[in-house]
Structure formats: C-alpha cells, structure tokens
Design an enzyme around this catalytic site. Structure first.
Site, mmCIF file in Angstrom:
data_model
loop_
_atom_site.group_PDB
_atom_site.id
_atom_site.type_symbol
_atom_site.label_atom_id
_atom_site.label_comp_id
_atom_site.label_asym_id
_atom_site.label_seq_id
_atom_site.Cartn_x
_atom_site.Cartn_y
_atom_site.Cartn_z
ATOM 1 N N SER A 149 95.566 -64.382 -63.548
ATOM 2 C CA SER A 149 96.044 -65.011 -62.316
ATOM 3 C C SER A 149 95.146 -66.186 -61.979
ATOM 4 C CB SER A 149 96.027 -63.989 -61.169
ATOM 5 O OG SER A 149 96.346 -64.597 -59.942
ATOM 6 N N CYS A 150 95.748 -67.350 -61.689
ATOM 7 C CA CYS A 150 94.952 -68.555 -61.459
ATOM 8 C C CYS A 150 95.333 -69.180 -60.116
ATOM 9 C CB CYS A 150 95.135 -69.516 -62.616
ATOM 10 S SG CYS A 150 96.872 -69.963 -62.936
ATOM 11 N N SER A 151 95.486 -70.516 -60.092
ATOM 12 C CA SER A 151 95.905 -71.191 -58.858
ATOM 13 C C SER A 151 97.418 -71.242 -58.731
ATOM 14 C CB SER A 151 95.335 -72.612 -58.803
ATOM 15 O OG SER A 151 93.945 -72.605 -58.575
#
Length: 320
Positions: A271-273
């Site tokens: 999970s990132c931005s």
C-alpha cells in the site's frame, strides 16, 4: 403375479443403479465446483527483460509494445519499433470523489484494445524519466485484466538507447484489438479487506513511500502517517541509483526484505500513496521472487486517510 414381482425387482435394481451413478457424479463434480475462479488461478507471468530480449522478440507478430511515457513529444522524438504510446496517466481518474483511481474494467479494456492489445497478446511495457513506476503499474493492470505474458523493459528506454538498438520515429500501423477484461480479483484488496486484515497475524503491510510521508512528517493528507504495523521500504531501494528503471540484483532485494523480517510465508499487502508505487514491489515480490501471497491495496493512502475510523500510526516503523 410372477410378472409383477419380476418387474418390481428389476425396477429396484435400476433405481439403485441410478442412485449409484448420481453419487459418483457428485463425487466427480464437487471438486470442480470448489476450484477457485479463473482470476485466482491465472498463470500470468510478469518478467523484467533486457534490451537484447526486445531485439530477439521484435519479429513476433503477437508482441505488442506499449510506450507509457507521459510526454508525447518524447515518444515522437524516438521510440522502440512498433511501440504504441499510451501515457500511464491515462489509466486513472476520479471515482466517487477520490482522485487517481484506476478506471473501471470496461474503460481499461477499451484503452488496451485501442492500443492493439488482444487477450492473447504478449505485451512489453517500457517508460523513461525519473521512475519505473508507470511501467510496473501498466504491467500490473495487464495482469489484473487477464493478460498472461507481460514484460517490463529493465532499464527502460535509457538502457535500450545505450545498447545501440534500433529506434524509430515512425508510428506503427495496426488495427484496434478485441480485448475483453478477465478481471483477476486475486491481485488486489479492497478497503473492506484492509479493515479486516489490520493487525491480523501473518499479514504484513509494505509501504513503499518516502520515509517522511510514511512517518507523517509531511502534512499533505487529511491524516498523515501509515497503517499500523506496516514496514517502510521506499521503492527506490529496489532500483539502481544511476538508473531508476533498472532493478538491483534479486539477491540485494532479498536482503532488503530479510532485514525487514518479510518472508515468503507472509500474506503481503503493498500500500502506497495512490496505488502506483505499490506495483513495483508487487511485481518484484510475486513474479520475480515467487512470493505466493502478494496483493496491492489500490486505494492506498489516498483512500485510507479519509476513513476517520481507521487507525493511523506515525513515526518510524515498529518491527518486532
């Protein structure tokens, strides 16, 4: 009377035979009914390939090349022979108020079809510039949509040019493909999935954002920080310092993961931005290292940060 008894006995025999057949059929059919859906068992393959691989496969009529650089003039100035330009920004847009979300399946299918991709195509993706993420994102979306043979050009356009291979300004001649999205839900998790997985034993969240974003030092969201328990591995740690389109050796990457106590046995959520950075580590872990349980949280922090009931951690990661 004798005839009746004989008929009754014969009827009972036939009934028992039919019952036996029904039981056998059930035993045979039941395992088939319990097989996972197509998406969960797809044999999709994403590989990183060298410029020489491109030269060796250039004459394959089933190979479609996607140039996903965002500046059209870069493509016009020179590109791989046969490459179709479709900017990686074209694959995302607003959904229910959230920015940069992946388009719905029908629109993704139209984009691939207009790029000449069919369900049976082999597809090579490449980009250039400051990061490889556009290429891995499109590779991920190809797998998500049912394409099975996908390649990312290791080193990107820069490495291809450096190898003195053929470059052209000519636009390819092709017909729009016939592409039907075969959605593969096994590659991703939803917000509801994330709610259930936070803090669950055996589940590991990887966050590839820069450390300041991960720790909540940069105040660019409504809520800043990370999913509690997540491991911070900024995506550039997987790439070459001189060329962010070229991967480090897999042995180096394995050591990075080991130092973070991440193993193939973990149920891994990246999970990132905005769901873009996550695709690099997804591709590397699942397809190059063979970790069996790796998925992307596509909504990532863009979505998660808007959910006031979900926990947010700040500061450095806590690796027990």
């Amino acid at each position: 009377m004798k005839t009746r008894k004989f008929s009754w006995a014969k009827w009972k025999q036939n009934k028992l035979f039919a019952l036996g057949l029904a039981i056998c059929a059930c035993l045979l059919i039941t395992p088939i009914l319990h097989l996972p859906v197509w998406g969960a068992t797809s044999a999709a393959k994403i590989q990183f390939v060298s410029p020489n691989w491109v030269a060796e496969n250039a004459k394959d009529p089933n190979l479609r090349i996607l140039d996903v650089r965002n500046l059209p003039l870069d493509y016009i100035d020179g590109h791989l022979p046969g490459a179709v330009n479709i900017a990686d920004t074209a694959f995302r847009g607003p959904r229910e108020g959230l920015p940069v979300q992946y388009w719905e399946n029908q629109k993704l299918g139209q984009i691939f079809a207009n790029s000449g991709v069919t369900n049976n195509s082999r597809v090579l993706v490449y980009s250039d510039g400051r990061d490889v993420l556009g290429a891995t994102m499109v590779a991920y979306l190809l797998e998500r949509s049912g394409v099975k043979d996908i390649a990312v050009l290791d080193g990107g356009y820069k490495s291809y040019e450096a190898a003195s291979l053929s470059v052209t300004k000519e636009f390819p001649q092709y017909k729009a493909g016939k592409f039907t999205v075969k959605d593969n839900p096994a590659v991703r998790v939803s917000l509801n999935d994330v709610r259930k997985l936070i803090g669950k034993k055996g589940v590991t969240f990887i966050d590839p954002r820069p450390a300041d974003l991960f720790q909540g030092k940069e105040k660019i969201w409504l809520r800043n920080g990370h999913i509690p328990g997540a491991r911070n591995i900024p995506w550039p740690t997987f790439t070459d310092a001189q060329n962010p389109h070229k991967l480090k050796s897999l042995e180096e990457i394995k050591k990075i993961l080991a130092d973070k106590k991440i193993t193939p046995a973990d149920d891994i959520i990246v999970s990132c931005s905005t769901g873009r950075e996550a695709t690099l580590q997804y591709v590397v872990l699942k397809h190059l290292l063979g970790y069996p349980n790796v998925r992307v949280y596509e909504g990532s922090w863009t979505e998660y940060s808007t959910q006031s009931d979900l926990p947010v951690a700040t500061g450095p990661e806590q690796v027990s």
